[in-house]
Write a protein that holds these residues in place. Sequence first.
Motif, PDB file in Angstrom:
ATOM      1  N   THR A  82     -62.221   1.078 -27.996  1.00  0.00           N
ATOM      2  CA  THR A  82     -62.432   2.128 -28.992  1.00  0.00           C
ATOM      3  C   THR A  82     -61.421   2.077 -30.127  1.00  0.00           C
ATOM      4  O   THR A  82     -61.427   2.936 -30.996  1.00  0.00           O
ATOM      5  N   ALA A  83     -60.543   1.087 -30.104  1.00  0.00           N
ATOM      6  CA  ALA A  83     -59.524   0.984 -31.149  1.00  0.00           C
ATOM      7  C   ALA A  83     -59.152  -0.480 -31.318  1.00  0.00           C
ATOM      8  O   ALA A  83     -59.342  -1.290 -30.408  1.00  0.00           O
ATOM      9  N   PRO A  84     -58.631  -0.844 -32.482  1.00  0.00           N
ATOM     10  CA  PRO A  84     -58.194  -2.224 -32.687  1.00  0.00           C
ATOM     11  C   PRO A  84     -56.893  -2.519 -31.947  1.00  0.00           C
ATOM     12  O   PRO A  84     -56.248  -1.607 -31.418  1.00  0.00           O
ATOM     13  N   SER A  85     -56.522  -3.775 -31.915  1.00  0.00           N
ATOM     14  CA  SER A  85     -55.245  -4.162 -31.305  1.00  0.00           C
ATOM     15  C   SER A  85     -54.086  -3.555 -32.085  1.00  0.00           C
ATOM     16  O   SER A  85     -54.198  -3.261 -33.282  1.00  0.00           O
ATOM     17  N   THR A  86     -52.976  -3.346 -31.390  1.00  0.00           N
ATOM     18  CA  THR A  86     -51.768  -2.810 -32.012  1.00  0.00           C
ATOM     19  C   THR A  86     -50.611  -3.771 -31.734  1.00  0.00           C
ATOM     20  O   THR A  86     -50.790  -4.823 -31.135  1.00  0.00           O
ATOM     21  N   SER A  87     -49.430  -3.365 -32.152  1.00  0.00           N
ATOM     22  CA  SER A  87     -48.257  -4.202 -31.893  1.00  0.00           C
ATOM     23  C   SER A  87     -47.918  -4.275 -30.410  1.00  0.00           C
ATOM     24  O   SER A  87     -47.222  -5.191 -29.965  1.00  0.00           O
ATOM     25  N   THR A  88     -48.408  -3.304 -29.627  1.00  0.00           N
ATOM     26  CA  THR A  88     -48.083  -3.274 -28.196  1.00  0.00           C
ATOM     27  C   THR A  88     -49.260  -3.643 -27.298  1.00  0.00           C
ATOM     28  O   THR A  88     -49.058  -4.120 -26.186  1.00  0.00           O
ATOM     29  N   LEU A  89     -50.494  -3.412 -27.751  1.00  0.00           N
ATOM     30  CA  LEU A  89     -51.670  -3.669 -26.930  1.00  0.00           C
ATOM     31  C   LEU A  89     -52.624  -4.619 -27.649  1.00  0.00           C
ATOM     32  O   LEU A  89     -52.910  -4.432 -28.836  1.00  0.00           O
ATOM     33  N   THR A  90     -53.104  -5.612 -26.931  1.00  0.00           N
ATOM     34  CA  THR A  90     -54.090  -6.548 -27.464  1.00  0.00           C
ATOM     35  C   THR A  90     -55.443  -6.256 -26.830  1.00  0.00           C
ATOM     36  O   THR A  90     -55.558  -6.204 -25.600  1.00  0.00           O
ATOM     37  N   ARG A  91     -56.457  -6.058 -27.661  1.00  0.00           N
ATOM     38  CA  ARG A  91     -57.810  -5.765 -27.173  1.00  0.00           C
ATOM     39  C   ARG A  91     -58.718  -6.947 -27.485  1.00  0.00           C
ATOM     40  O   ARG A  91     -58.791  -7.400 -28.627  1.00  0.00           O
ATOM     41  N   ILE A  92     -59.399  -7.441 -26.453  1.00  0.00           N
ATOM     42  CA  ILE A  92     -60.192  -8.667 -26.550  1.00  0.00           C
ATOM     43  C   ILE A  92     -61.656  -8.330 -26.268  1.00  0.00           C
ATOM     44  O   ILE A  92     -62.032  -8.095 -25.111  1.00  0.00           O
ATOM     45  N   PRO A  93     -62.526  -8.302 -27.294  1.00  0.00           N
ATOM     46  CA  PRO A  93     -63.951  -8.015 -27.054  1.00  0.00           C
ATOM     47  C   PRO A  93     -64.607  -9.132 -26.246  1.00  0.00           C
ATOM     48  O   PRO A  93     -64.326 -10.315 -26.459  1.00  0.00           O
ATOM     49  N   LEU A  94     -65.479  -8.751 -25.317  1.00  0.00           N
ATOM     50  CA  LEU A  94     -66.201  -9.726 -24.506  1.00  0.00           C
ATOM     51  C   LEU A  94     -67.702  -9.703 -24.776  1.00  0.00           C
ATOM     52  O   LEU A  94     -68.345 -10.733 -24.799  1.00  0.00           O
ATOM     53  N   TYR A  95     -68.276  -8.520 -24.938  1.00  0.00           N
ATOM     54  CA  TYR A  95     -69.696  -8.434 -25.275  1.00  0.00           C
ATOM     55  C   TYR A  95     -69.995  -7.051 -25.847  1.00  0.00           C
ATOM     56  O   TYR A  95     -69.224  -6.106 -25.671  1.00  0.00           O
ATOM     57  N   GLU A  96     -71.120  -6.965 -26.546  1.00  0.00           N
ATOM     58  CA  GLU A  96     -71.567  -5.700 -27.120  1.00  0.00           C
ATOM     59  C   GLU A  96     -72.577  -5.053 -26.180  1.00  0.00           C
ATOM     60  O   GLU A  96     -73.419  -5.740 -25.588  1.00  0.00           O
ATOM     61  N   GLU A  97     -72.492  -3.744 -26.067  1.00  0.00           N
ATOM     62  CA  GLU A  97     -73.414  -3.041 -25.170  1.00  0.00           C
ATOM     63  C   GLU A  97     -73.923  -1.765 -25.824  1.00  0.00           C
ATOM     64  O   GLU A  97     -73.159  -1.018 -26.433  1.00  0.00           O
ATOM     65  N   ASN A  98     -75.225  -1.536 -25.680  1.00  0.00           N
ATOM     66  CA  ASN A  98     -75.820  -0.305 -26.191  1.00  0.00           C
ATOM     67  C   ASN A  98     -75.563   0.853 -25.236  1.00  0.00           C
ATOM     68  O   ASN A  98     -75.303   0.666 -24.048  1.00  0.00           O
ATOM     69  N   VAL A  99     -75.655   2.050 -25.775  1.00  0.00           N
ATOM     70  CA  VAL A  99     -75.625   3.272 -24.968  1.00  0.00           C
ATOM     71  C   VAL A  99     -77.004   3.903 -25.066  1.00  0.00           C
ATOM     72  O   VAL A  99     -77.553   4.031 -26.170  1.00  0.00           O
ATOM     73  N   GLU A 100     -77.581   4.279 -23.929  1.00  0.00           N
ATOM     74  CA  GLU A 100     -78.932   4.829 -23.917  1.00  0.00           C
ATOM     75  C   GLU A 100     -78.978   6.112 -23.097  1.00  0.00           C
ATOM     76  O   GLU A 100     -78.060   6.419 -22.341  1.00  0.00           O
ATOM     77  N   VAL A 101     -80.072   6.842 -23.264  1.00  0.00           N
ATOM     78  CA  VAL A 101     -80.271   8.093 -22.527  1.00  0.00           C
ATOM     79  C   VAL A 101     -81.042   7.792 -21.250  1.00  0.00           C
ATOM     80  O   VAL A 101     -82.077   7.117 -21.277  1.00  0.00           O
ATOM     81  N   PHE A 102     -80.534   8.300 -20.125  1.00  0.00           N
ATOM     82  CA  PHE A 102     -81.170   8.050 -18.828  1.00  0.00           C
ATOM     83  C   PHE A 102     -81.445   9.364 -18.104  1.00  0.00           C
ATOM     84  O   PHE A 102     -80.772  10.381 -18.338  1.00  0.00           O
ATOM     85  N   ALA A 103     -82.424   9.308 -17.221  1.00  0.00           N
ATOM     86  CA  ALA A 103     -82.759  10.437 -16.350  1.00  0.00           C
ATOM     87  C   ALA A 103     -83.074   9.874 -14.972  1.00  0.00           C
ATOM     88  O   ALA A 103     -83.167   8.654 -14.787  1.00  0.00           O
ATOM     89  N   GLY A 104     -83.246  10.768 -14.005  1.00  0.00           N
ATOM     90  CA  GLY A 104     -83.673  10.324 -12.685  1.00  0.00           C
ATOM     91  C   GLY A 104     -85.089   9.788 -12.734  1.00  0.00           C
ATOM     92  O   GLY A 104     -85.896  10.181 -13.590  1.00  0.00           O
ATOM     93  N   ALA A 105     -85.417   8.867 -11.817  1.00  0.00           N
ATOM     94  CA  ALA A 105     -86.725   8.220 -11.839  1.00  0.00           C
ATOM     95  C   ALA A 105     -87.872   9.223 -11.730  1.00  0.00           C
ATOM     96  O   ALA A 105     -88.979   8.969 -12.224  1.00  0.00           O
TER      97      ALA A 105
END
Length: 314
Positions: A159-182
């Motif tokens: 949810t944020a870019p890399s900083t001087s202390t933390l490195t963030r490495i994207p691996l894949y993109e994922e959608n968010v969807e609406v779900f309900a019980g079957a």
Amino acid sequence: MDVPKLLDGRLKIRHLVLIDALSRQRSVVGAAAELHITQPVATRSLRDIETVLGVELFERGPRGVTPTIFGVAFTEHARAILAQLNQAGRHVVELADADRGTVSVGTHLAGSNVLLPQAIADLKADRPLLTVIVREGSPEALSSELEAGRIDMIVGRLTAPSTSTLTRIPLYEENVEVFAGAGHPLAHTDRLSLAELSNLPWILPGTETALRHELEEAFARTGVPLPEDRVEATSFLTVRELLRRTRTIAVLPSLIGRADSHLVRLPVDLPSVGHSVGLTVVAHRALSPAGRTLFDSLRHVAEQRLSGETAAEV
């Protein structure tokens, strides 16, 4: 102002451990309980550190303690030192027995259902004696654990870019969807809008999460108020059981919702609500051999298995 002499023997490792605990607990009582020492001992140790540094690290109040600007800065250095000591001990053990070792990984909802289990399964197939410790928590809590060296990496939503202390490495993109019980009454509907769902009970992410803010913006763009009948939860097990047992609906990462036969995706358009899943590690801190093994396994799973799946869904 003279530079404090921190190597003259007065500053102890236990002092650094106390500062870390105080910053997380925000209470002398809580820190003392965590470290299994008495409150007077914790109070005295804090005064000793402040005497060595010549500044006040925490403001005392009736509800606990709050780090000053000096406390925030010193806590960051204390955690870095503790993390290096933890890494040193583990590195020596792993060098003594290359097939063993321990790696600790923090995770939250995205990535915990597919990416991490598959990576661990692959790793254990090659190195069955390597121990993997998985810790769940909020992104904020896990970041503190990471900086202090209690976990080696975080797998989850970026949810944020890399900083001087933390490195963030994207691996894949994922959608968010609406779900309900079957068995939900809307399970076989062809198309729905947020307005049509606003009067239903919802499960929303906690207010401290980036996904919650994105959902609030999505509702606002469509002129629909945020559902009043709602539960706030980030535990997938809790969300899953509520969806199965009630008429609630929830937003979930696509790979999590679509992999569960007890859930069904509702055809609701959520523009601009998606995320990158990836790894967060401490910048300039080398991973242990065990940590590097899991790191490589996670990247391999993302590249070989998940990238194609998520691309097919877009």
